[in-house]
Design an enzyme around this catalytic site. Structure first.
Site, PDB file in Angstrom:
ATOM      1  CG  ASN A 151      -0.485  -0.240   2.355  1.00  0.00           C
ATOM      2  OD1 ASN A 151       0.559   0.656   2.511  1.00  0.00           O
ATOM      3  ND2 ASN A 151      -0.491  -0.749   3.122  1.00  0.00           N
ATOM      4  NE  ARG A 152      -0.463   6.280  -3.110  1.00  0.00           N
ATOM      5  CZ  ARG A 152      -1.500   7.018  -2.598  1.00  0.00           C
ATOM      6  NH1 ARG A 152      -2.736   6.822  -3.083  1.00  0.00           N
ATOM      7  NH2 ARG A 152      -1.235   8.467  -3.202  1.00  0.00           N
TER       8      ARG A 152
END
Ligand code: CTP
Length: 406
Positions: free
Chosen positions: A209-210
């Site tokens: 994920n970011r």
């Protein structure tokens, strides 16, 4: 943290002295009034004028300077210091400090200062490893000095070994830690998770994920600066974790769960800022999955909820990363995970959430009015969250009705 806090910087004649100039500059930029005292050898390597120009003040080099407007220089400088740092420290100065010898302006000033003391040794590795230097170092530690470094690496002699001055970020972190010793989280054990987990699919691919780790790192750093002993559990990030704390690096949610359960046992606070992957591949392929001209189905299984499973008398703070219905979704998580506080942020806003240096969050706690914070730097958000944590810890000691807990 350093704003207005007097730093007494003792500089000695080590070849790493050129780094002390940068250290003085960085401390000034952080808002600290810096007083510099130099040994005679130090002045042979770098002119006092250099430090004077950087700290915008006189540099003490002589015990008996008739032109000094400070009068009894060493006592005046010692009294106004919130923290005293010798960087770089030679074997000779360390020996003097360990024994309480006071035969120059540096050793005398440091002996007269009652604030926290730090020493950052920098010398040749043979000198550093000499039993006498090691004895002096042990003596300084026993007297309560904080020792930063030295690092291992290439030395001025060309040799490789221990003796390099610790990186300046590490020295500054130690200064901040020393100033926070009496802070409102002093004596508290705080566990912070940061970054996102990565769930492998095959040897080259993963589900990620970011999350950048910035919010979790800011929290860990702020807790350290307020006196807490911090354990930081971080997923893979592109930024380095802050110094001055125990760091456990993990990759997957299962690894993070194990680390959290270990670190949270006996801790006072758990702050889960990490973006934990909710799912992992049911099977991790042993070899790279090759494309065979058709779609691939990946079966995902649910990861455990780390925060929900932590038990015990510990203040639990969660984050809610939401893209819609921010407050309602966060309220739900607060109840489901039985949290003391949830920090909700809208990850779709361009100026907050993943990767950004700023964040706009909403603080929600049981029985308290919702607090909607303005757009702030992540460091500022961290301190606002910790203000609430401190309140929660106080409530735990005295109880909501002011009754002392057993
Ligand atoms: N969290 C956790 N373990 C997980 C997932 C999340 O401990 N497996 C923690 C996060 O660190 C965060 C809080 O729970 O503090 C909420 O995480 P978030 O991703 O916002 O929500 P989820 O519970 O995963 O729910 P959803 O993804 O459905 O929004």
């Amino acid at each position: 943290m350093l704003q207005g806090k007097g730093v007494l910087l003792g500089v000695t004649g080590s070849i790493a002295i050129y780094k002390a100039v940068d250290l003085a500059s960085k401390l000034v930029q952080l808002g600290a009034p810096v007083d510099v005292v130099m040994t005679a050898s130090a002045t042979k390597m770098v002119s006092p004028i250099t430090f004077q120009a950087i700290v915008h003040g006189r540099v003490a080099t002589d015990m008996f300077d008739p032109t000094s407007e400070l009068g009894m220089d060493h006592l005046a400088l010692a009294r106004r210091a919130a923290v005293a740092v010798v960087a770089p420290a030679t074997a000779n100065t360390m020996a003097k400090l360990a024994l309480g010898l006071a035969d120059d302006v540096l050793s005398t000033t440091f002996l007269a200062a009652s604030c926290p003391h730090l020493v950052a040794p920098a010398m040749d590795s043979v000198m550093f490893q000499h039993p006498t230097t090691q004895e002096n170092l042990a003596r300084l530690k026993a007297q309560g000095w904080l020792v930063v470094g030295p690092d291992y690496g290439r030395l001025a002699s060309g040799e490789v070994g221990p003796g390099r001055l610790a990186p300046l970020e590490k020295i500054i972190a130690a200064i901040r830690g020393a100033l926070g010793r009496g802070g409102d989280l002093a004596g508290r054990q705080v566990v912070v998770t940061a970054g996102g987990t990565q769930e492998p699919i095959d040897p080259v691919r993963y589900i990620g994920n970011r999350s950048s780790g910035k919010m979790g790192f800011a929290l860990a750093e702020a807790a350290r600066d307020r006196g807490a002993s911090v354990s930081l559990i971080a997923g893979p990030t592109s930024i380095s974790p802050p110094p001055g704390m125990a760091v456990v690096m993990v990759t997957t949610a299962l690894e993070m769960k194990e680390a959290v359960q270990k670190e949270a046992a006996g801790a006072d606070v758990l702050i889960m800022a990490a973006a934990v992957a909710d799912f992992r591949a049911e099977e991790i392929a042993a070899a790279k999955i090759k494309k065979a001209g058709e779609a691939v189905t990946l079966r995902l299984v649910l990861n455990p909820d780390i925060l929900k499973e932590v038990r015990g008398d510990i203040v639990r703070v969660g984050f809610a990363a939401e893209s819609e219905e921010l407050e309602a979704n966060a309220q739900k998580k607060l109840l489901e995970k039985r949290l003391d506080l949830i920090v909700a942020n809208d990850i779709t806003a361009p100026d907050s959430g993943f990767g950004s240096d700023t964040n706009r969050v909403v603080l929600i706690a049981p029985g308290r009015e919702i607090e909607r914070l303005p757009l702030l730097l992540k460091t500022q958000v961290a301190h606002r969250v910790l203000d609430r944590v401190v309140e929660l810890l106080m409530r735990r000691v005295v109880g909501p009705a002011g009754i002392e807990r057993p």
